[in-house]
Design a protein around this motif. Sequence first.
Motif, PDB file in Angstrom:
ATOM      1  N   ASN A 174       0.829  -1.201   0.000  1.00 12.33           N
ATOM      2  CA  ASN A 174       0.000   0.000   0.000  1.00 12.33           C
ATOM      3  C   ASN A 174       0.865   1.254   0.000  1.00 12.33           C
ATOM      4  O   ASN A 174       1.813   1.361   0.772  1.00 12.33           O
ATOM      5  CB  ASN A 174      -0.890   0.018   1.251  1.00 12.33           C
ATOM      6  N   PHE A 175       0.548   2.193  -0.892  1.00 15.19           N
ATOM      7  CA  PHE A 175       1.141   3.527  -0.850  1.00 15.19           C
ATOM      8  C   PHE A 175       0.051   4.502  -0.428  1.00 15.19           C
ATOM      9  O   PHE A 175      -0.827   4.832  -1.216  1.00 15.19           O
ATOM     10  CB  PHE A 175       1.699   3.919  -2.224  1.00 15.19           C
ATOM     11  N   GLY A 176       0.100   4.963   0.791  1.00 13.85           N
ATOM     12  CA  GLY A 176      -0.965   5.833   1.296  1.00 13.85           C
ATOM     13  C   GLY A 176      -0.425   7.131   1.841  1.00 13.85           C
ATOM     14  O   GLY A 176       0.417   7.778   1.230  1.00 13.85           O
ATOM     15  N   LEU A 177      -0.905   7.507   3.017  1.00 14.09           N
ATOM     16  CA  LEU A 177      -0.554   8.739   3.721  1.00 14.09           C
ATOM     17  C   LEU A 177      -0.817   9.967   2.862  1.00 14.09           C
ATOM     18  O   LEU A 177      -1.944  10.459   2.817  1.00 14.09           O
ATOM     19  CB  LEU A 177       0.886   8.711   4.225  1.00 14.09           C
ATOM     20  N   ARG A 178       0.188  10.469   2.152  1.00 15.54           N
ATOM     21  CA  ARG A 178      -0.028  11.723   1.414  1.00 15.54           C
ATOM     22  C   ARG A 178      -0.978  11.549   0.241  1.00 15.54           C
ATOM     23  O   ARG A 178      -1.449  12.541  -0.318  1.00 15.54           O
ATOM     24  CB  ARG A 178       1.308  12.292   0.939  1.00 15.54           C
ATOM     25  N   ARG A 179      -1.279  10.300  -0.149  1.00 17.30           N
ATOM     26  CA  ARG A 179      -2.181  10.079  -1.279  1.00 17.30           C
ATOM     27  C   ARG A 179      -3.584   9.652  -0.839  1.00 17.30           C
ATOM     28  O   ARG A 179      -4.484   9.578  -1.657  1.00 17.30           O
ATOM     29  CB  ARG A 179      -1.614   8.980  -2.185  1.00 17.30           C
ATOM     30  N   PHE A 193      -7.346   9.178   6.782  1.00 22.33           N
ATOM     31  CA  PHE A 193      -6.650   8.224   7.645  1.00 22.33           C
ATOM     32  C   PHE A 193      -7.550   7.023   7.939  1.00 22.33           C
ATOM     33  O   PHE A 193      -7.101   5.879   7.953  1.00 22.33           O
ATOM     34  CB  PHE A 193      -6.239   8.898   8.960  1.00 22.33           C
ATOM     35  N   TRP A 194      -8.834   7.316   8.183  1.00 18.42           N
ATOM     36  CA  TRP A 194      -9.774   6.242   8.518  1.00 18.42           C
ATOM     37  C   TRP A 194      -9.893   5.243   7.376  1.00 18.42           C
ATOM     38  O   TRP A 194      -9.820   4.033   7.582  1.00 18.42           O
ATOM     39  CB  TRP A 194     -11.146   6.821   8.858  1.00 18.42           C
ATOM     40  N   TRP A 195     -10.061   5.749   6.148  1.00 21.45           N
ATOM     41  CA  TRP A 195     -10.257   4.848   5.023  1.00 21.45           C
ATOM     42  C   TRP A 195      -8.984   4.076   4.707  1.00 21.45           C
ATOM     43  O   TRP A 195      -9.030   2.897   4.352  1.00 21.45           O
ATOM     44  CB  TRP A 195     -10.744   5.598   3.778  1.00 21.45           C
ATOM     45  N   GLU A 196      -7.827   4.702   4.844  1.00 25.90           N
ATOM     46  CA  GLU A 196      -6.589   3.974   4.588  1.00 25.90           C
ATOM     47  C   GLU A 196      -6.459   2.788   5.543  1.00 25.90           C
ATOM     48  O   GLU A 196      -6.059   1.687   5.142  1.00 25.90           O
ATOM     49  CB  GLU A 196      -5.362   4.873   4.737  1.00 25.90           C
ATOM     50  N   LYS A 197      -6.812   2.997   6.813  1.00 22.03           N
ATOM     51  CA  LYS A 197      -6.738   1.905   7.772  1.00 22.03           C
ATOM     52  C   LYS A 197      -7.726   0.793   7.409  1.00 22.03           C
ATOM     53  O   LYS A 197      -7.387  -0.394   7.448  1.00 22.03           O
ATOM     54  CB  LYS A 197      -7.014   2.407   9.185  1.00 22.03           C
ATOM     55  N   ALA A 251       7.107  -1.866   6.987  1.00 21.78           N
ATOM     56  CA  ALA A 251       7.030  -0.501   6.475  1.00 21.78           C
ATOM     57  C   ALA A 251       7.877  -0.435   5.210  1.00 21.78           C
ATOM     58  O   ALA A 251       9.079  -0.675   5.242  1.00 21.78           O
ATOM     59  CB  ALA A 251       7.548   0.477   7.511  1.00 21.78           C
ATOM     60  N   LYS A 252       7.231  -0.138   4.090  1.00 23.39           N
ATOM     61  CA  LYS A 252       7.930  -0.136   2.808  1.00 23.39           C
ATOM     62  C   LYS A 252       7.636   1.145   2.048  1.00 23.39           C
ATOM     63  O   LYS A 252       6.629   1.806   2.268  1.00 23.39           O
ATOM     64  CB  LYS A 252       7.492  -1.334   1.950  1.00 23.39           C
ATOM     65  N   GLY A 253       8.547   1.479   1.162  1.00 18.95           N
ATOM     66  CA  GLY A 253       8.339   2.666   0.342  1.00 18.95           C
ATOM     67  C   GLY A 253       9.193   2.581  -0.909  1.00 18.95           C
ATOM     68  O   GLY A 253       9.707   1.521  -1.256  1.00 18.95           O
ATOM     69  N   THR A 254       9.368   3.723  -1.570  1.00 19.83           N
ATOM     70  CA  THR A 254      10.180   3.772  -2.779  1.00 19.83           C
ATOM     71  C   THR A 254      11.300   4.781  -2.597  1.00 19.83           C
ATOM     72  O   THR A 254      11.230   5.673  -1.766  1.00 19.83           O
ATOM     73  CB  THR A 254       9.355   4.202  -4.005  1.00 19.83           C
ATOM     74  N   GLY A 258       3.319  -4.973   2.523  1.00 27.64           N
ATOM     75  CA  GLY A 258       3.805  -3.844   3.313  1.00 27.64           C
ATOM     76  C   GLY A 258       2.933  -2.622   3.183  1.00 27.64           C
ATOM     77  O   GLY A 258       2.023  -2.546   2.346  1.00 27.64           O
ATOM     78  N   ILE A 259       3.235  -1.625   4.032  1.00 30.42           N
ATOM     79  CA  ILE A 259       2.461  -0.386   4.101  1.00 30.42           C
ATOM     80  C   ILE A 259       3.434   0.773   4.191  1.00 30.42           C
ATOM     81  O   ILE A 259       4.376   0.744   4.985  1.00 30.42           O
ATOM     82  CB  ILE A 259       1.525  -0.389   5.334  1.00 30.42           C
ATOM     83  N   SER A 260       3.210   1.810   3.399  1.00 33.03           N
ATOM     84  CA  SER A 260       4.144   2.937   3.391  1.00 33.03           C
ATOM     85  C   SER A 260       3.940   3.884   4.568  1.00 33.03           C
ATOM     86  O   SER A 260       4.852   4.624   4.932  1.00 33.03           O
ATOM     87  CB  SER A 260       4.030   3.712   2.069  1.00 33.03           C
ATOM     88  N   THR A 261       2.750   3.911   5.159  1.00 33.00           N
ATOM     89  CA  THR A 261       2.502   4.731   6.347  1.00 33.00           C
ATOM     90  C   THR A 261       3.068   3.977   7.552  1.00 33.00           C
ATOM     91  O   THR A 261       2.498   2.978   7.996  1.00 33.00           O
ATOM     92  CB  THR A 261       1.001   4.987   6.532  1.00 33.00           C
ATOM     93  N   THR A 262       4.185   4.458   8.079  1.00 32.90           N
ATOM     94  CA  THR A 262       4.938   3.691   9.067  1.00 32.90           C
ATOM     95  C   THR A 262       4.126   3.390  10.318  1.00 32.90           C
ATOM     96  O   THR A 262       4.165   2.273  10.843  1.00 32.90           O
ATOM     97  CB  THR A 262       6.227   4.445   9.451  1.00 32.90           C
TER      98      THR A 262
END
Length: 244
Positions: A154-159, A163-167, A197-200, A183-187
């Motif tokens: 998942n790439f979330g947070l700023r996109r 917060f509720w829906w991302e969870k 916790a993953k990202g690019t 993995g999830i980009s929002t640590t």
Amino acid sequence: HFPDVEVTFKLTVRAKNLPLALIIREEDLRRELDHAQGLMYDESELAYISGLRVDGKVMFGASDEYIERLRQSKLPPYKLERVGTTYELEFTGNWFDVSDWEMYALAIINELKSRAIAAHMSDVELNVYYSRATDRQYTNLVTLRDTTSISFMNFGLRRHESFWWEKQACEMACEVMDARFTGISTTSLAMELAKEAKGTNAHELIMVIMALASVLGPEAMRLALHDVIPKWEPLFHGRLLVML
């Protein structure tokens, strides 16, 4: 590398038909930005980061300097100005601290935009809206699980929409996809849901390195472009090499 070089980040609303200043009240935006600016990492978060594993390998545990820098890190001041029907938002300071504003500022703006839209919807409309989103995501997840061997993160947070829906979305992916949801980009959410916790490796590193090299001319900029990965790869032990 170069944590104390001075940088400026600026938000640009590229959607010309999105009157952000008519959707989000300036006082609401300032309140949330001020709140974020007052936040610092707590000890439980630092402990999690120091033990963070990517592909099964501890990332920062041996880097006391990095963890201590996080402990002292604080978001620098922001400059917010309304221009017509949109906002200009700018941050200047050392690279280490300014970098986080990209995530927090965009997450705040997306959250406030979603809340403003939801404020004009009835309870029934909100229930239908999220029920349809839930059904669509569940259907897509089941299709991916049953007809492919795809794994994803998942790439979330700023996109994200909120917060509720991302969870909610990540919890559903954990249940349906199990280990194939990698993995999830929002640590903070990765920590809560026990996912990696993953990202690019995004374009920010290249942009700053190219800007530093620009004073030396085009050839230095060309060489700097190829210097990014050799500089940062050892810091991440051969991990976090996915580039946008």
